[in-house]
Write a protein that holds these residues in place. Sequence first.
Motif, PDB file in Angstrom:
ATOM      1  N   MET A   1      26.917  35.231  84.455  1.00  0.00           N
ATOM      2  CA  MET A   1      24.862  36.052  85.284  1.00  0.00           C
ATOM      3  C   MET A   1      24.655  34.968  85.462  1.00  0.00           C
ATOM      4  O   MET A   1      23.687  34.570  85.289  1.00  0.00           O
ATOM      5  CB  MET A   1      25.262  37.406  83.732  1.00  0.00           C
ATOM      6  CG  MET A   1      24.723  37.831  84.187  1.00  0.00           C
ATOM      7  SD  MET A   1      24.319  39.072  82.655  1.00  0.00           S
ATOM      8  CE  MET A   1      25.408  40.695  82.397  1.00  0.00           C
ATOM      9  N   ASP A   2      24.364  35.889  87.068  1.00  0.00           N
ATOM     10  CA  ASP A   2      23.043  34.676  87.899  1.00  0.00           C
ATOM     11  C   ASP A   2      21.067  35.481  87.355  1.00  0.00           C
ATOM     12  O   ASP A   2      21.534  36.907  86.406  1.00  0.00           O
ATOM     13  CB  ASP A   2      23.385  36.118  89.370  1.00  0.00           C
ATOM     14  CG  ASP A   2      24.062  35.578  89.489  1.00  0.00           C
ATOM     15  OD1 ASP A   2      24.495  33.908  89.437  1.00  0.00           O
ATOM     16  OD2 ASP A   2      24.785  36.135  90.948  1.00  0.00           O
ATOM     17  N   ILE A   3      20.927  34.985  87.661  1.00  0.00           N
ATOM     18  CA  ILE A   3      18.955  35.030  87.068  1.00  0.00           C
ATOM     19  C   ILE A   3      18.815  35.217  88.413  1.00  0.00           C
ATOM     20  O   ILE A   3      18.320  34.327  88.342  1.00  0.00           O
ATOM     21  CB  ILE A   3      18.939  33.413  85.857  1.00  0.00           C
ATOM     22  CG1 ILE A   3      19.573  33.737  84.399  1.00  0.00           C
ATOM     23  CG2 ILE A   3      17.127  34.117  85.829  1.00  0.00           C
ATOM     24  CD1 ILE A   3      19.099  33.395  83.447  1.00  0.00           C
ATOM     25  N   ILE A   4      17.636  36.041  88.189  1.00  0.00           N
ATOM     26  CA  ILE A   4      16.533  36.206  89.333  1.00  0.00           C
ATOM     27  C   ILE A   4      14.870  35.700  88.649  1.00  0.00           C
ATOM     28  O   ILE A   4      15.171  36.098  86.894  1.00  0.00           O
ATOM     29  CB  ILE A   4      16.479  37.398  90.410  1.00  0.00           C
ATOM     30  CG1 ILE A   4      16.282  38.464  89.595  1.00  0.00           C
ATOM     31  CG2 ILE A   4      18.076  37.504  90.702  1.00  0.00           C
ATOM     32  CD1 ILE A   4      16.119  39.815  89.716  1.00  0.00           C
TER      33      ILE A   4
ATOM     34  N   TYR B   1      11.646  38.522  95.023  1.00  0.00           N
ATOM     35  CA  TYR B   1      12.601  37.487  93.913  1.00  0.00           C
ATOM     36  C   TYR B   1      13.010  36.239  94.404  1.00  0.00           C
ATOM     37  O   TYR B   1      13.152  36.341  95.422  1.00  0.00           O
ATOM     38  CB  TYR B   1      13.623  37.991  92.795  1.00  0.00           C
ATOM     39  CG  TYR B   1      15.527  38.350  93.532  1.00  0.00           C
ATOM     40  CD1 TYR B   1      15.939  37.686  94.119  1.00  0.00           C
ATOM     41  CD2 TYR B   1      14.903  40.117  94.046  1.00  0.00           C
ATOM     42  CE1 TYR B   1      17.134  38.385  94.790  1.00  0.00           C
ATOM     43  CE2 TYR B   1      16.262  40.230  94.986  1.00  0.00           C
ATOM     44  CZ  TYR B   1      16.972  39.296  95.308  1.00  0.00           C
ATOM     45  OH  TYR B   1      18.101  39.853  95.681  1.00  0.00           O
TER      46      TYR B   1
ATOM     47  N   GLU C   1      16.574  33.011  93.636  1.00  0.00           N
ATOM     48  CA  GLU C   1      17.500  32.923  92.823  1.00  0.00           C
ATOM     49  C   GLU C   1      17.977  31.766  93.147  1.00  0.00           C
ATOM     50  O   GLU C   1      17.995  31.725  95.210  1.00  0.00           O
ATOM     51  CB  GLU C   1      18.076  34.091  92.971  1.00  0.00           C
ATOM     52  CG  GLU C   1      18.995  34.376  94.109  1.00  0.00           C
ATOM     53  CD  GLU C   1      19.590  35.640  94.524  1.00  0.00           C
ATOM     54  OE1 GLU C   1      20.607  35.615  93.448  1.00  0.00           O
ATOM     55  OE2 GLU C   1      20.041  36.178  94.755  1.00  0.00           O
ATOM     56  N   SER C   2      18.941  31.479  92.738  1.00  0.00           N
ATOM     57  CA  SER C   2      19.364  29.809  93.485  1.00  0.00           C
ATOM     58  C   SER C   2      21.115  30.790  94.215  1.00  0.00           C
ATOM     59  O   SER C   2      21.412  31.409  93.384  1.00  0.00           O
ATOM     60  CB  SER C   2      19.760  29.196  92.084  1.00  0.00           C
ATOM     61  OG  SER C   2      18.777  28.009  91.328  1.00  0.00           O
ATOM     62  N   ASP C   3      21.700  29.757  94.789  1.00  0.00           N
ATOM     63  CA  ASP C   3      22.205  30.217  95.435  1.00  0.00           C
ATOM     64  C   ASP C   3      23.227  28.706  95.891  1.00  0.00           C
ATOM     65  O   ASP C   3      22.408  28.681  97.115  1.00  0.00           O
ATOM     66  CB  ASP C   3      22.078  30.916  96.852  1.00  0.00           C
ATOM     67  CG  ASP C   3      23.520  31.982  97.834  1.00  0.00           C
ATOM     68  OD1 ASP C   3      24.451  30.936  97.649  1.00  0.00           O
ATOM     69  OD2 ASP C   3      23.207  32.623  97.689  1.00  0.00           O
ATOM     70  N   SER C   4      24.542  28.554  95.428  1.00  0.00           N
ATOM     71  CA  SER C   4      24.966  27.540  95.910  1.00  0.00           C
ATOM     72  C   SER C   4      25.368  27.009  97.220  1.00  0.00           C
ATOM     73  O   SER C   4      26.053  25.892  97.625  1.00  0.00           O
ATOM     74  CB  SER C   4      26.888  27.111  94.815  1.00  0.00           C
ATOM     75  OG  SER C   4      27.482  28.317  95.822  1.00  0.00           O
TER      76      SER C   4
ATOM     77  N   GLN D   1      16.022  27.313  96.853  1.00  0.00           N
ATOM     78  CA  GLN D   1      16.447  29.004  96.651  1.00  0.00           C
ATOM     79  C   GLN D   1      16.091  29.606  97.215  1.00  0.00           C
ATOM     80  O   GLN D   1      15.888  29.395  98.420  1.00  0.00           O
ATOM     81  CB  GLN D   1      15.399  29.111  95.256  1.00  0.00           C
ATOM     82  CG  GLN D   1      15.001  28.612  94.819  1.00  0.00           C
ATOM     83  CD  GLN D   1      14.626  29.402  93.077  1.00  0.00           C
ATOM     84  OE1 GLN D   1      12.958  29.179  92.933  1.00  0.00           O
ATOM     85  NE2 GLN D   1      14.697  29.164  92.122  1.00  0.00           N
ATOM     86  N   LYS D   2      17.189  31.465  97.448  1.00  0.00           N
ATOM     87  CA  LYS D   2      16.931  32.324  98.295  1.00  0.00           C
ATOM     88  C   LYS D   2      15.919  33.068  97.753  1.00  0.00           C
ATOM     89  O   LYS D   2      16.414  33.768  96.382  1.00  0.00           O
ATOM     90  CB  LYS D   2      18.300  32.402  98.328  1.00  0.00           C
ATOM     91  CG  LYS D   2      18.519  33.889  98.962  1.00  0.00           C
ATOM     92  CD  LYS D   2      19.957  34.402  99.341  1.00  0.00           C
ATOM     93  CE  LYS D   2      20.180  34.511  97.920  1.00  0.00           C
ATOM     94  NZ  LYS D   2      21.834  34.981  98.598  1.00  0.00           N
TER      95      LYS D   2
ATOM     96  N   LYS E   1      18.408  38.581  84.312  1.00  0.00           N
ATOM     97  CA  LYS E   1      19.181  38.679  84.283  1.00  0.00           C
ATOM     98  C   LYS E   1      20.302  39.522  85.236  1.00  0.00           C
ATOM     99  O   LYS E   1      19.720  40.483  84.638  1.00  0.00           O
ATOM    100  CB  LYS E   1      20.373  38.562  82.817  1.00  0.00           C
ATOM    101  CG  LYS E   1      20.489  37.623  81.772  1.00  0.00           C
ATOM    102  CD  LYS E   1      20.949  36.830  80.750  1.00  0.00           C
ATOM    103  CE  LYS E   1      20.562  35.911  80.026  1.00  0.00           C
ATOM    104  NZ  LYS E   1      21.522  35.313  78.546  1.00  0.00           N
TER     105      LYS E   1
END
Length: 66
Positions: free
Chosen positions: A1-4, A29, A31-34, A39-40, A65
């Motif tokens: 699950m991603d977290i924002i 918001y 969020e992390s993005d590989s 951050q995005k 989440k």
Amino acid sequence: MDIIRIIGRQAMAFKGQDGSDVQGTQYYYLESDSRVEGQKAGKFFLTASRLMHVGYVPQVGDAVKV
């Protein structure tokens, strides 16, 4: 699950495409993005009726989440 992380919110009221009145909140918001260095940023909209059904109102600073 991603977290924002919620970084902002804005109450909104406007006419929908069908001419009906729409009220709700726009959330901003981070969020992390590989694929991104750092951050995005993003946003999503929840109508007032949807917020009532969710049972949780995101607050600025919350980690959510998704």
